[in-house]
Design an enzyme around this catalytic site. Sequence first.
Site, PDB file in Angstrom:
ATOM      1  CE  LYS A  11     -45.082 -44.812  24.929  1.00  0.00           C
ATOM      2  NZ  LYS A  11     -44.979 -45.750  23.799  1.00  0.00           N
ATOM      3  CE1 TYR A  51     -49.197 -49.127  24.921  1.00  0.00           C
ATOM      4  CE2 TYR A  51     -47.937 -49.521  26.920  1.00  0.00           C
ATOM      5  CZ  TYR A  51     -48.291 -48.702  25.854  1.00  0.00           C
ATOM      6  OH  TYR A  51     -47.724 -47.455  25.731  1.00  0.00           O
ATOM      7  CG  ASN A 114     -43.012 -44.318  21.002  1.00  0.00           C
ATOM      8  OD1 ASN A 114     -43.208 -44.498  22.202  1.00  0.00           O
ATOM      9  ND2 ASN A 114     -43.918 -44.617  20.088  1.00  0.00           N
ATOM     10  CG  HIS A 117     -50.023 -44.033  25.001  1.00  0.00           C
ATOM     11  ND1 HIS A 117     -50.301 -44.959  24.031  1.00  0.00           N
ATOM     12  CD2 HIS A 117     -51.210 -43.693  25.572  1.00  0.00           C
ATOM     13  CE1 HIS A 117     -51.623 -45.184  24.027  1.00  0.00           C
ATOM     14  NE2 HIS A 117     -52.190 -44.440  24.960  1.00  0.00           N
ATOM     15  CD  GLU A 128     -55.550 -45.395  26.078  1.00  0.00           C
ATOM     16  OE1 GLU A 128     -55.098 -44.231  25.999  1.00  0.00           O
ATOM     17  OE2 GLU A 128     -55.366 -46.249  25.196  1.00  0.00           O
TER      18      GLU A 128
HETATM   19  P1  CMP Z   1     -47.942 -46.455  21.988  1.00  0.00           P
HETATM   20  O1  CMP Z   1     -48.677 -45.313  21.384  1.00  0.00           O
HETATM   21  O2  CMP Z   1     -47.628 -46.382  23.428  1.00  0.00           O
HETATM   22  O3  CMP Z   1     -48.807 -47.788  21.721  1.00  0.00           O
HETATM   23  C1  CMP Z   1     -48.223 -49.045  21.484  1.00  0.00           C
HETATM   24  C2  CMP Z   1     -46.741 -48.995  21.513  1.00  0.00           C
HETATM   25  O4  CMP Z   1     -46.089 -50.132  20.997  1.00  0.00           O
HETATM   26  C3  CMP Z   1     -46.273 -47.878  20.612  1.00  0.00           C
HETATM   27  O5  CMP Z   1     -46.583 -46.637  21.192  1.00  0.00           O
HETATM   28  C4  CMP Z   1     -44.804 -48.196  20.441  1.00  0.00           C
HETATM   29  O6  CMP Z   1     -44.004 -47.617  21.440  1.00  0.00           O
HETATM   30  C5  CMP Z   1     -44.796 -49.714  20.626  1.00  0.00           C
HETATM   31  N1  CMP Z   1     -44.426 -50.345  19.375  1.00  0.00           N
HETATM   32  C6  CMP Z   1     -45.076 -50.279  18.220  1.00  0.00           C
HETATM   33  N2  CMP Z   1     -44.423 -50.985  17.280  1.00  0.00           N
HETATM   34  C7  CMP Z   1     -43.312 -51.494  17.881  1.00  0.00           C
HETATM   35  C8  CMP Z   1     -42.245 -52.304  17.447  1.00  0.00           C
HETATM   36  N3  CMP Z   1     -42.173 -52.729  16.188  1.00  0.00           N
HETATM   37  N4  CMP Z   1     -41.307 -52.636  18.352  1.00  0.00           N
HETATM   38  C9  CMP Z   1     -41.387 -52.209  19.634  1.00  0.00           C
HETATM   39  N5  CMP Z   1     -42.398 -51.434  20.105  1.00  0.00           N
HETATM   40  C10 CMP Z   1     -43.342 -51.085  19.235  1.00  0.00           C
END
Ligand code: CMP
Length: 140
Positions: A11, A51, A114, A117, A128
């Site tokens: 990311k 998403y 984070n 993914h 995906e």
């Molecule tokens: P990802 O695995 O990319 O799939 C969905 C993403 O939503 C997840 O990782 C997080 O980065 C994001 N996400 C999940 N919960 C929250 C939250 N409370 N606030 C912001 N982003 C979120």
Amino acid sequence: MAVSRTFSIIKPDATAGNLTGAINKVIEDGGLRIIAQRRIRMTQVQAERFYAMHAERPFFGELVEFMTSGPVVVQVLQGENAVPRYRKIMGATNPAEADEGTIRKLFAKSIGENSAHGSDSDENAAIEIAQFFSEGDIVG
Ligand code: CMP
């Protein structure tokens, strides 16, 4: 155990930190092979489509804005039980809850930023992967 594939995104927080190589090392040390990889700038349309299952969540706008805020590296990973293996390598969605040595514990800033993914099922991995790669791009 069967060899399978999963889809990964490094990311924008991680590409901004110049962490692509460091994250790839954690992936490879964890037993997965990077069999396709491309650095792209995701468009708003691509991010909203990717998403779409989170469209009703309160953080959807923030998520799309973040995923389009800088370069990402899209990848296909292959190995035994690739989907659960990569989820273990990444660690919990919230880096504060991630195990030691995982990508999110090592590198991530927050639940939104984070670093990585990974697909949550074999079915979603196939969907995906097809959004970003054709079979000819994938060399296992
Ligand atoms: P990802 O695995 O990319 O799939 C969905 C993403 O939503 C997840 O990782 C997080 O980065 C994001 N996400 C999940 N919960 C929250 C939250 N409370 N606030 C912001 N982003 C979120």
